[in-house]
Design a protein around this motif. Structure first.
Motif, short mmCIF file in Angstrom:
data_model
loop_
_atom_site.label_atom_id
_atom_site.label_comp_id
_atom_site.label_asym_id
_atom_site.label_seq_id
_atom_site.Cartn_x
_atom_site.Cartn_y
_atom_site.Cartn_z
N CYS A 78 0.86 -1.18 0.00
CA CYS A 78 0.00 0.00 0.00
C CYS A 78 0.90 1.23 0.00
O CYS A 78 1.79 1.33 0.85
CB CYS A 78 -0.89 -0.04 1.24
SG CYS A 78 -2.07 1.30 1.39
N LEU A 93 -0.62 1.64 -9.40
CA LEU A 93 -1.19 0.28 -9.32
C LEU A 93 -0.63 -0.60 -10.44
O LEU A 93 -0.50 -1.82 -10.27
CB LEU A 93 -2.71 0.33 -9.40
CG LEU A 93 -3.44 0.98 -8.20
CD1 LEU A 93 -4.94 0.83 -8.37
CD2 LEU A 93 -3.01 0.37 -6.88
N GLU A 98 -0.89 -2.75 -4.53
CA GLU A 98 -2.27 -3.21 -4.36
C GLU A 98 -3.24 -2.08 -4.02
O GLU A 98 -4.37 -2.06 -4.50
CB GLU A 98 -2.34 -4.28 -3.27
CG GLU A 98 -3.73 -4.90 -3.12
CD GLU A 98 -3.73 -6.11 -2.20
OE1 GLU A 98 -3.85 -5.92 -0.99
OE2 GLU A 98 -3.61 -7.24 -2.72
N LYS A 99 -2.79 -1.13 -3.19
CA LYS A 99 -3.67 -0.05 -2.74
C LYS A 99 -2.91 1.26 -2.72
O LYS A 99 -1.70 1.28 -2.47
CB LYS A 99 -4.20 -0.34 -1.33
CG LYS A 99 -5.07 -1.57 -1.22
CD LYS A 99 -5.56 -1.81 0.21
CE LYS A 99 -4.48 -2.33 1.12
NZ LYS A 99 -5.00 -2.77 2.45
N LEU A 120 -10.71 2.31 -10.30
CA LEU A 120 -9.71 1.37 -9.78
C LEU A 120 -10.33 0.27 -8.92
O LEU A 120 -9.71 -0.77 -8.71
CB LEU A 120 -8.67 2.11 -8.93
CG LEU A 120 -7.95 3.28 -9.62
CD1 LEU A 120 -7.12 4.04 -8.61
CD2 LEU A 120 -7.08 2.79 -10.77
N GLN A 123 -11.70 -1.28 -3.30
CA GLN A 123 -10.71 -1.97 -2.48
C GLN A 123 -9.30 -1.43 -2.67
O GLN A 123 -8.41 -1.67 -1.85
CB GLN A 123 -10.73 -3.48 -2.77
CG GLN A 123 -10.07 -3.90 -4.08
CD GLN A 123 -10.89 -3.58 -5.33
OE1 GLN A 123 -12.08 -3.26 -5.23
NE2 GLN A 123 -10.28 -3.69 -6.49
N SER A 124 -9.08 -0.65 -3.73
CA SER A 124 -7.75 -0.11 -4.02
C SER A 124 -7.53 1.28 -3.46
O SER A 124 -6.43 1.81 -3.56
CB SER A 124 -7.52 -0.08 -5.54
OG SER A 124 -7.52 -1.38 -6.09
#
Length: 257
Positions: A78, A93, A98-99, A120, A123-124
């Motif tokens: 992240c 990304l 991932e985030k 996106l 969750q991202s």
């Protein structure tokens, strides 16, 4: 089965790994790539990396560093710092991060959070709230630009706003507890959790495994992030990258419910 996540949080400044105290006094620690390699070996659940200068100095994210971090990292990564638009977020990304973490957008361009979430995936997109309790106040105020600019906005309202905009996760960071290693602000976190309908990660204050255990017992399935705890060793704060072993992690995972 869902379980808490134990997350090292790394701060970078001008490409180097640093550690702060109450968002000030950055101390150079070393090479962030070497830290990632060690956390790979220790099988960390997840890794958070935040560039503490990118937004305050209005710089582009350091794409070269982010790509190197993503290539090295064998756990979910992240990243936050300097992300102001969809093109930047999408590029990051694309490296395998991932985030992404955003913060000042919540005040300055909230519609961009919605655009990021829609394009996106919720969750991202993580919205970080750096919070500080003003003197004689019962509320926690949100600051941006690495704590340098007060917003006059407060935690409960902003958690709901971030979720309505599409944030898939909320990161709560205590400015007062940052680097103090005296424990999380559990009163704040319990209150925030009562307003939070998406995954929550907590940061600021962990100084021992018992602090993580206490937080999980109180809050349940959350991301429990720490910087100093996983970077320093002993009362003199010698630099030694560390992370709970599998046995300790299992014990911590079972410490809720």
């Amino acid at each position: 089965m869902l379980k808490p996540r134990i997350i090292p949080s790394l701060l970078v400044q001008e490409g180097g790994l640093v550690k702060t105290t109450r968002f000030g006094e950055p101390r150079y620690i070393g090479d962030p790539i070497n830290a990632v390699k060690i956390f790979n070996e220790k099988e960390a659940d997840e890794l958070t990396v935040i560039d503490i200068d990118a937004s305050t100095q209005h710089k582009e994210p350091d794409y070269r560093l982010i790509e190197r971090l993503a290539n090295e990292c064998r756990m979910p990564l992240c990243y936050g710092g300097g992300i102001k638009n969809l093109d930047q977020a999408n590029r990051i990304l694309g490296f395998g991060v991932e985030k992404i973490i955003v913060s000042s957008l919540l005040i300055e361009n909230p519609d961009m959070i919605s655009k990021m979430a829609a394009y996106l995936g919720n969750q991202s997109v993580v919205v970080a709230l750096d919070l500080k309790k003003p003197m004689f106040s019962k509320k926690y105020e949100f600051s941006i630009y690495n704590g340098k600019k007060k917003t006059g906005r407060f935690s409960e309202e902003l958690v709901r706003t971030a979720i309505e905009l599409g944030a898939g996760e909320i990161l709560i960071n205590s400015i007062d507890r940052d680097g103090m290693m005296e424990g999380y602000d559990l009163d704040l976190l319990v209150n925030i959790q009562s307003h939070c309908t998406v995954p929550m990660t907590i940061l600021g204050g962990a100084g021992s495994i018992d602090h993580i255990r206490e937080a999980i017992a109180k809050l349940g399935i959350v991301g429990v992030a720490a910087g100093s705890l996983f970077i320093y060793k002993g009362v003199h704060k010698a630099v030694l990258i560390n992370y709970p072993n599998r046995e300790v992690k299992t014990d911590l995972y079972n410490n809720y419910g």
